[in-house]
Design a protein around this motif. Structure first.
Motif, short mmCIF file in Angstrom:
data_model
loop_
_atom_site.label_atom_id
_atom_site.label_comp_id
_atom_site.label_asym_id
_atom_site.label_seq_id
_atom_site.Cartn_x
_atom_site.Cartn_y
_atom_site.Cartn_z
N SER A 187 0.85 -1.18 0.00
CA SER A 187 0.00 0.00 0.00
C SER A 187 0.89 1.23 0.00
N ALA A 188 0.32 2.31 -0.53
CA ALA A 188 1.05 3.56 -0.59
C ALA A 188 0.13 4.69 -0.17
N THR A 189 0.68 5.68 0.50
CA THR A 189 -0.08 6.87 0.87
C THR A 189 0.62 8.09 0.27
N PRO A 190 0.12 8.53 -0.91
CA PRO A 190 0.78 9.64 -1.59
C PRO A 190 0.88 10.91 -0.72
N ALA A 191 -0.12 11.12 0.16
CA ALA A 191 -0.13 12.35 0.96
C ALA A 191 1.14 12.49 1.81
N ASP A 192 1.63 11.38 2.35
CA ASP A 192 2.85 11.51 3.16
C ASP A 192 4.03 10.73 2.58
N GLY A 193 3.82 10.13 1.40
CA GLY A 193 4.94 9.47 0.72
C GLY A 193 5.39 8.16 1.34
N THR A 194 4.50 7.51 2.09
CA THR A 194 4.91 6.25 2.73
C THR A 194 4.44 5.04 1.93
N ILE A 195 5.23 3.99 2.00
CA ILE A 195 4.94 2.72 1.31
C ILE A 195 5.12 1.59 2.30
N ARG A 196 4.20 0.63 2.26
CA ARG A 196 4.30 -0.55 3.10
C ARG A 196 4.18 -1.80 2.21
N LEU A 197 5.01 -2.78 2.46
CA LEU A 197 4.92 -4.06 1.75
C LEU A 197 4.60 -5.16 2.75
N SER A 198 3.69 -6.03 2.37
CA SER A 198 3.36 -7.17 3.23
C SER A 198 4.55 -8.12 3.33
N ASP A 199 4.83 -8.58 4.54
CA ASP A 199 5.99 -9.48 4.64
C ASP A 199 5.68 -10.87 4.07
#
Ligand SMILES: [Zn+2]
Length: 209
Positions: free
Chosen positions: A120-132
């Motif tokens: 998932s990505a949140t463009p508003a704060d530039g964060t990205i998370r990948l499922s392990d």
């Protein structure tokens, strides 16, 4: 085989939870090698090694792999990012190679709380998370998900402009098919660990935008 007293058990995963595979080869005489392959940390040793030698070398080579991962993982095909720091550095490499460096995430992290998304990505704060869960998958699949989320920092939706951003990556179609196959198998209980099978039937991600 029983463990001898005083000899610690061999690690079955790296510190980051990547499965460790020990491969004995009759053709190998003296050399020991370690590399990332299809989501595993592989340590190749000569067939004649004793259990004690195996234990010593597996630990030594896992340490070496870990140090490589921490130095940054982009480029060399057989490495894979182990820590969040390595993942961020790997993401920067992918952004520069395929997106002209325009996607600049503020953080890229492995997470274990995403049951129905690969990333998932949140463009508003530039964060990205990948499922392990991706960690067990081939590097080219992980790279696709990472690029997908990087592209979302530039285009929020799944429109034509978004998919054009992914055209330069040669494994896009193959990786999408791979992930659809994983979701399909999981949702139908075909996998070995199919409990918690709530992967989306249709896509592979539902972005947290
Ligand atoms: Zn998406």
């Amino acid at each position: 085989m029983a463990q001898r007293a005083g000899q610690p058990a061999l690690p079955s995963t790296t510190d980051d939870g990547v499965p460790v595979v020990v491969r004995r080869s009759a053709r190998r005489r003296r050399t020991v090698a370690a590399f990332w392959e299809d989501g595993n940390a592989v340590v190749a040793i000569p067939a004649h090694f004793t259990k004690a030698q195996e234990g010593e070398w597996v630990r030594r080579m896992l340490d070496k792999l870990k140090r490589q991962g921490e130095r940054g993982a982009h480029g060399a095909g057989r490495r894979r990012p182990a820590s969040d720091a390595a993942l961020a550095s790997h993401a920067a490499g992918l952004s520069s190679k395929y997106l002209g460096g325009r996607a600049k995430p503020t953080s890229v992290r492995w997470v274990n709380n995403q049951k129905s998304r690969w990333g998932s990505a949140t463009p508003a704060d530039g964060t990205i998370r990948l499922s392990d869960k991706l960690r067990a998958m081939p590097q080219w699949v992980i790279d696709y998900v990472l690029l997908h989320e990087l592209a979302h920092l530039l285009v929020a939706g799944h429109n034509a402009a978004f998919w054009r951003l992914l055209e330069a990556y040669p494994e896009t179609q193959r990786a999408k098919a791979f992930l659809e196959g994983v979701s399909f198998a999981t949702s139908r209980g075909l996998g070995p660990d199919a409990e918690g099978a709530d992967a989306p039937a249709e896509g592979w991600d539902a972005d947290a935008v």
